[in-house]
Enzyme design. Structure first.
Site, PDB file in Angstrom:
ATOM      1  N   GLY A   1       0.837  -1.202   0.000  1.00  0.00           N
ATOM      2  CA  GLY A   1       0.000   0.000   0.000  1.00  0.00           C
ATOM      3  C   GLY A   1       0.868   1.246   0.000  1.00  0.00           C
TER       4      GLY A   1
ATOM      5  N   GLY B   1      -0.748   4.507  -0.069  1.00  0.00           N
ATOM      6  CA  GLY B   1      -1.569   5.668   0.270  1.00  0.00           C
ATOM      7  C   GLY B   1      -0.852   6.453   1.360  1.00  0.00           C
ATOM      8  CG  LEU B   2      -2.208  10.263   2.721  1.00  0.00           C
ATOM      9  CD1 LEU B   2      -3.320  11.143   3.243  1.00  0.00           C
ATOM     10  CD2 LEU B   2      -0.944  11.092   2.505  1.00  0.00           C
ATOM     11  CB  ALA B   3      -1.402   4.314   6.063  1.00  0.00           C
TER      12      ALA B   3
ATOM     13  CG  HIS C   1     -19.381  11.710   4.094  1.00  0.00           C
ATOM     14  ND1 HIS C   1     -20.058  12.881   3.921  1.00  0.00           N
ATOM     15  CD2 HIS C   1     -18.127  12.045   4.461  1.00  0.00           C
ATOM     16  CE1 HIS C   1     -19.237  13.891   4.181  1.00  0.00           C
ATOM     17  NE2 HIS C   1     -18.050  13.406   4.513  1.00  0.00           N
TER      18      HIS C   1
ATOM     19  CB  SER D   1     -15.361  18.142   1.186  1.00  0.00           C
ATOM     20  OG  SER D   1     -14.829  18.418   2.456  1.00  0.00           O
TER      21      SER D   1
ATOM     22  NE  ARG E   1     -17.316  12.771   7.824  1.00  0.00           N
ATOM     23  CZ  ARG E   1     -16.157  12.547   7.238  1.00  0.00           C
ATOM     24  NH1 ARG E   1     -15.717  11.316   7.098  1.00  0.00           N
ATOM     25  NH2 ARG E   1     -15.431  13.531   6.798  1.00  0.00           N
TER      26      ARG E   1
ATOM     27  CG  HIS F   1     -16.822   8.652   3.284  1.00  0.00           C
ATOM     28  ND1 HIS F   1     -16.336   9.139   2.103  1.00  0.00           N
ATOM     29  CD2 HIS F   1     -16.074   9.238   4.256  1.00  0.00           C
ATOM     30  CE1 HIS F   1     -15.354  10.002   2.344  1.00  0.00           C
ATOM     31  NE2 HIS F   1     -15.173  10.064   3.638  1.00  0.00           N
TER      32      HIS F   1
ATOM     33  CG  LEU G   1      -6.684  12.760   5.239  1.00  0.00           C
ATOM     34  CD1 LEU G   1      -6.555  14.084   4.501  1.00  0.00           C
ATOM     35  CD2 LEU G   1      -6.434  11.615   4.267  1.00  0.00           C
TER      36      LEU G   1
HETATM   37  C1  LIG Z   1     -13.816  10.890  -1.438  1.00  0.00           C
HETATM   38  C2  LIG Z   1     -13.129  10.780  -0.115  1.00  0.00           C
HETATM   39  C3  LIG Z   1     -12.713  11.917   0.555  1.00  0.00           C
HETATM   40  C4  LIG Z   1     -12.061  11.822   1.783  1.00  0.00           C
HETATM   41  N1  LIG Z   1     -11.685  12.957   2.420  1.00  0.00           N
HETATM   42  C5  LIG Z   1     -11.048  12.857   3.613  1.00  0.00           C
HETATM   43  C6  LIG Z   1     -10.619  14.035   4.294  1.00  0.00           C
HETATM   44  O1  LIG Z   1     -10.799  15.154   3.829  1.00  0.00           O
HETATM   45  N2  LIG Z   1      -9.984  13.874   5.483  1.00  0.00           N
HETATM   46  C7  LIG Z   1      -9.753  12.662   6.039  1.00  0.00           C
HETATM   47  O2  LIG Z   1      -9.160  12.584   7.110  1.00  0.00           O
HETATM   48  N3  LIG Z   1     -10.142  11.534   5.389  1.00  0.00           N
HETATM   49  C8  LIG Z   1     -10.771  11.604   4.207  1.00  0.00           C
HETATM   50  N4  LIG Z   1     -11.180  10.462   3.567  1.00  0.00           N
HETATM   51  C9  LIG Z   1     -10.743   9.161   4.090  1.00  0.00           C
HETATM   52  C10 LIG Z   1      -9.283   8.923   3.699  1.00  0.00           C
HETATM   53  O3  LIG Z   1      -9.061   9.416   2.405  1.00  0.00           O
HETATM   54  C11 LIG Z   1      -8.875   7.458   3.723  1.00  0.00           C
HETATM   55  O4  LIG Z   1      -9.321   6.859   4.890  1.00  0.00           O
HETATM   56  C12 LIG Z   1      -7.367   7.342   3.677  1.00  0.00           C
HETATM   57  O5  LIG Z   1      -6.847   8.076   2.605  1.00  0.00           O
HETATM   58  C13 LIG Z   1      -6.928   5.895   3.575  1.00  0.00           C
HETATM   59  O6  LIG Z   1      -5.533   5.878   3.438  1.00  0.00           O
HETATM   60  P1  LIG Z   1      -4.741   4.521   3.459  1.00  0.00           P
HETATM   61  O7  LIG Z   1      -3.297   4.872   3.246  1.00  0.00           O
HETATM   62  O8  LIG Z   1      -5.077   3.742   4.659  1.00  0.00           O
HETATM   63  O9  LIG Z   1      -5.283   3.688   2.199  1.00  0.00           O
HETATM   64  P2  LIG Z   1      -5.434   4.060   0.632  1.00  0.00           P
HETATM   65  O10 LIG Z   1      -5.132   5.460   0.331  1.00  0.00           O
HETATM   66  O11 LIG Z   1      -6.756   3.493   0.237  1.00  0.00           O
HETATM   67  O12 LIG Z   1      -4.292   3.215  -0.035  1.00  0.00           O
HETATM   68  C14 LIG Z   1      -4.364   1.817  -0.171  1.00  0.00           C
HETATM   69  C15 LIG Z   1      -3.118   1.349  -0.868  1.00  0.00           C
HETATM   70  O13 LIG Z   1      -3.057  -0.062  -0.783  1.00  0.00           O
HETATM   71  C16 LIG Z   1      -2.810  -0.629  -2.048  1.00  0.00           C
HETATM   72  N5  LIG Z   1      -3.435  -1.946  -2.053  1.00  0.00           N
HETATM   73  C17 LIG Z   1      -4.669  -2.294  -1.607  1.00  0.00           C
HETATM   74  N6  LIG Z   1      -4.835  -3.619  -1.729  1.00  0.00           N
HETATM   75  C18 LIG Z   1      -3.707  -4.104  -2.260  1.00  0.00           C
HETATM   76  C19 LIG Z   1      -3.281  -5.410  -2.632  1.00  0.00           C
HETATM   77  N7  LIG Z   1      -4.048  -6.472  -2.430  1.00  0.00           N
HETATM   78  N8  LIG Z   1      -2.057  -5.522  -3.189  1.00  0.00           N
HETATM   79  C20 LIG Z   1      -1.244  -4.440  -3.382  1.00  0.00           C
HETATM   80  N9  LIG Z   1      -1.593  -3.202  -3.033  1.00  0.00           N
HETATM   81  C21 LIG Z   1      -2.807  -3.043  -2.481  1.00  0.00           C
HETATM   82  C22 LIG Z   1      -3.369   0.348  -3.053  1.00  0.00           C
HETATM   83  O14 LIG Z   1      -2.712   0.174  -4.271  1.00  0.00           O
HETATM   84  C23 LIG Z   1      -3.041   1.678  -2.364  1.00  0.00           C
HETATM   85  O15 LIG Z   1      -1.710   2.027  -2.672  1.00  0.00           O
HETATM   86  C24 LIG Z   1     -11.832  10.551   2.349  1.00  0.00           C
HETATM   87  C25 LIG Z   1     -12.258   9.410   1.690  1.00  0.00           C
HETATM   88  C26 LIG Z   1     -12.927   9.522   0.483  1.00  0.00           C
HETATM   89  C27 LIG Z   1     -13.446   8.290  -0.155  1.00  0.00           C
END
Ligand SMILES: Cc1cc2nc3c(=O)[nH]c(=O)nc-3n(C[C@H](O)[C@H](O)[C@H](O)COP(=O)(O)OP(=O)(O)OC[C@H]3O[C@@H](n4cnc5c(N)ncnc54)[C@H](O)[C@@H]3O)c2cc1C
Length: 643
Positions: free
Chosen positions: A49, A51-53, A275, A293, A339, A410, A450
């Site tokens: 993964g 994403g931000l995490a 949401h 948002s 929410r 959401h 986030l």
């Molecule tokens: C439209 C929208 C707006 C939002 N706005 C906000 C906001 O303003 N503030 C806030 O705090 N939160 C917000 N959220 C929530 C927030 O965006 C998410 O909870 C957060 O970004 C999740 O981050 P993450 O790193 O955990 O996962 P993600 O960003 O979902 O990343 C997942 C990663 O895992 C990888 N992955 C998944 N499965 C596999 C696999 N089997 N094999 C290989 N790679 C895999 C993907 O490729 C990706 O890189 C929002 C959510 C949405 C839907």
């Protein structure tokens, strides 16, 4: 109902230190064993993964000197779903001097989660929140600033202070670019090896520890095994089990579900966030929902006509015939209630026949007052991109006519169970970001995801993972039989999906499953609806395995195959979600059991019987429920009120 379950031994988080809550994270950091720099180079960590995490974790671990292998299924790490986050990120900086503090953020989050999150974790989250903003600013993240140059903030639901930092309606994108450039720097430095377009399909466990992953190269179709000394899952949430959600289309449960099947417990799977401010569903053909948002509720006022069946245009409905129901019912928080509360209130007024737009499933979010007060230019500066997005999708101009919004799936508060160190029940398997269950209880406050993902990735995991790696006592060779078995399991599943050769696409099954989940395990759940879902899901799953059509083969790019694998896992997860929702006969946060409400129709918790985290173990004879009792020393459990 085919699924039976049993009660197992209670489970406990053994890692959070005792003592004053404000010292616990310091204590844990001091107790944590360190890995010396020369040894870090010899240790490999897999992070799935970006994403931000995951992006922040991989970059930080690389910077620390570990060998990191990073995986994502997109063509670039910066296409992770986090990029979609719009509104902002919370931090207890108190730049406004409006009474914020670490303790207040902690309190708001525990209360917002309806007293179903751990105090120690949430307190740490609030403490670390202040570092995240400094980190992001140092990276050059262009947070909004006030005229004088200071960082600006706005308000989000469930808080009476203004603690949400933002970059217009693109906060996730800007934060992700910050994490991504830190990651790219490590890729260039050779500490991080990046594997894009690789999907994790299995976890390798050797000698009881997580030691690797089996992935499929989505371009060549090759199934590969990658080994390491520890594995981190940062694979996001599973809201797409409902088919229609605000999540990116690719979001899925496969990585955490397969880890669950290998022994990682799954906590609170039924806690789903709906949401309140999304563009309403407009037809059967739709495959995605769009979020407007929550930040819009800073200035937008939510209302419906007072009279049922009033089909006049909004401009023709005079002020005294409008019901600003959130302001009326919740005067203290008004349009900024959390929410879960805002979503249910919208559903209630629509159920009464006062909804607006096609099908009556919508309420107005009106900016007329804000435009009159601040001027159109100021509103455009704050929300311009969101207004434009709305207009492109609906064809209506929100500067002139109120937006129509309706609740949609959401976020998922449930996820793999982790202790204070973010370690799952499989030693060496760490889970961060939305993929774990950790900090939001039964309802996540806006702008807190986030914060949690970046707290986990930049600050918490790098310490706790080091402690594990230093203390694990050496890592032997990975058992070749385990690797062979994991690879065989992946290949067998692929072959099975390809062999069915039926008549329906995986997507059509997914749509049906999603509809069923929305109807029976959505915004409102009942004993009857959940039992119906638990009857129907196994039937539909069987039909899927007998009649799904996956064209093409496994030898190269095959998106139908990718989707079919994910849908197959959604079926199993959906069943556990319904079971979890069925067993929790109380209402709390995003889990609203119609049988458990107070005289005002608000969620009625049952602390005596349900003040626990439900951690489910995968068992061949059915799921086993382990309860982690929640204890509150610093926050008094009360009936949540935003009035
Ligand atoms: C439209 C929208 C707006 C939002 N706005 C906000 C906001 O303003 N503030 C806030 O705090 N939160 C917000 N959220 C929530 C927030 O965006 C998410 O909870 C957060 O970004 C999740 O981050 P993450 O790193 O955990 O996962 P993600 O960003 O979902 O990343 C997942 C990663 O895992 C990888 N992955 C998944 N499965 C596999 C696999 N089997 N094999 C290989 N790679 C895999 C993907 O490729 C990706 O890189 C929002 C959510 C949405 C839907």
């Amino acid at each position: 109902m085919s699924l039976s379950w049993t009660i197992g031994e209670p489970i406990k988080d053994e890692k959070a230190p005792s003592g004053p809550i404000e010292e616990r994270w310091d204590t844990r950091r001091f107790q944590a064993k360190l890995v010396n720099p020369a040894n870090k180079r010899k240790l490999t960590v897999i992070v799935v993964g970006t994403g931000l995490a995951g992006g922040s974790a991989a970059a930080t671990l690389g910077e620390l000197g570990y060998k990191v292998k990073s995986f994502c299924y997109q063509d670039s790490p910066r296409r992770a779903h986090s990029i979609a986050a719009q509104g902002g990120i919370n931090a207890a900086k108190n730049y406004r001097g409006d009474g914020d503090s670490i303790h207040r953020l902690f309190y708001d989050t525990v209360k917002g989660g309806d007293f179903r999150a751990r105090e120690s974790n949430v307190y740490r989250l609030a403490q670390v929140s202040v570092n995240i903003i400094d980190q992001a600013v140092a990276q050059g993240v262009p947070f909004a600033r006030e005229y004088g140059g200071l960082l600006d903030t706005r308000s989000f639901g469930g808080a009476q202070v203004s603690r949400t930092f933002y970059a217009r309606g693109q906060t996730g994108q800007q934060l992700l670019l910050g994490a991504y450039q830190a990651l790219e720097r490590q890729i260039a430095a050779g500490t991080v090896e990046m594997h894009t377009r690789h999907e994790m399909l299995e976890l390798v466990i050797s000698d009881g520890r997580a030691r690797g992953v089996v992935v499929r190269d989505l371009v060549t179709g090759e199934v590969e095994t990658h080994l390491a000394d520890a594995v981190v899952l940062a694979t996001g949430g599973y809201g797409n089990v409902f088919f229609l959600s605000t999540n990116a289309k690719g979001c899925n449960t496969t990585a955490i579900w397969r880890a669950h099947q290998r022994g990682a417990m799954f906590a609170n799977p039924c806690y789903t966030q709906i949401h309140p401010t999304c563009i309403p569903v407009s037809g059967e053909y739709q495959s995605k929902l769009t979020l407007m948002s929550e930040s819009l509720r800073n200035d937008g006022r939510v209302w419906v006509p007072q009279r049922t069946g009033d089909d006049r245009t909004p401009a023709d409905i005079p002020e005294d015939e409008r019901d600003y129901y959130l302001e009326r019912i919740y005067p203290a928080f008004g349009n900024l209630v959390p929410r879960d509360i805002a979503s249910r209130a919208a559903k209630n007024v629509c159920d009464e026949g006062r909804g607006v737009g096609p099908g009556g499933l919508g309420v107005y979010l009106d900016f007329a007052d804000a435009i009159a007060r601040l001027g159109r230019e100021a509103v455009e500066k704050k929300y311009g991109n969101l207004f434009e997005m709305y207009e492109r999708i609906t064809g209506e101009n929100p500067y002139e006519t109120p937006m129509r919004i309706y609740p949609a799936v959401h976020y998922t508060m449930g996820g793999l169970w982790v202790d204070y160190d973010l370690q799952s029940t499989i030693p060496g398997l760490f889970v961060i970001g939305e993929a774990n269950f950790s900090d939001h209880g039964a309802n996540r406050l806006g702008a807190s995801a986030l914060m949690q993902g970046l707290a986990d990735g930049y600050f918490v995991l790098p310490t706790t993972l080091g402690d594990y790696l230093a203390g694990a006592g050496g890592f032997g060779e990975v058992d070749a039989t385990e690797v062979a078995q994991a690879e065989a399991a992946v290949q067998e599943k692929i072959d099975r999906l390809l062999a069915v050769n039926g008549t329906r696409t995986a997507d059509s099954y997914h749509r049906e499953l999603g509809r069923l989940m929305w109807d029976y395990c959505g915004m409102e759940r009942t004993d009857e609806s959940l039992r119906k879902a638990l009857e129907r899901i196994p039937e539909l799953r069987e039909e899927f395995w007998n009649n799904v059509k996956v064209p093409g083969d496994g030898e190269g790019l095959n998106q139908a195959l990718e989707r079919a694998g994910r849908v197959a896992d959604f079926f199993d997860l959906a069943e556990l979600m319904c079971l979890d929702a069925l067993h929790r006969t109380e209402s709390c946060g995003g889990h609203f059991r119609a049988e458990s409400q107070d005289a005002d129709g608000e969620a009625l918790r049952d602390d005596e019987h349900f003040a626990y985290v439900a951690a489910w173990e995968w068992g061949p004879e059915g799921p086993i429920l382990h309860k982690e009792q929640l204890e509150y020393e610093y926050v008094k459990m009360t009936q949540r009120s935003y009035k």
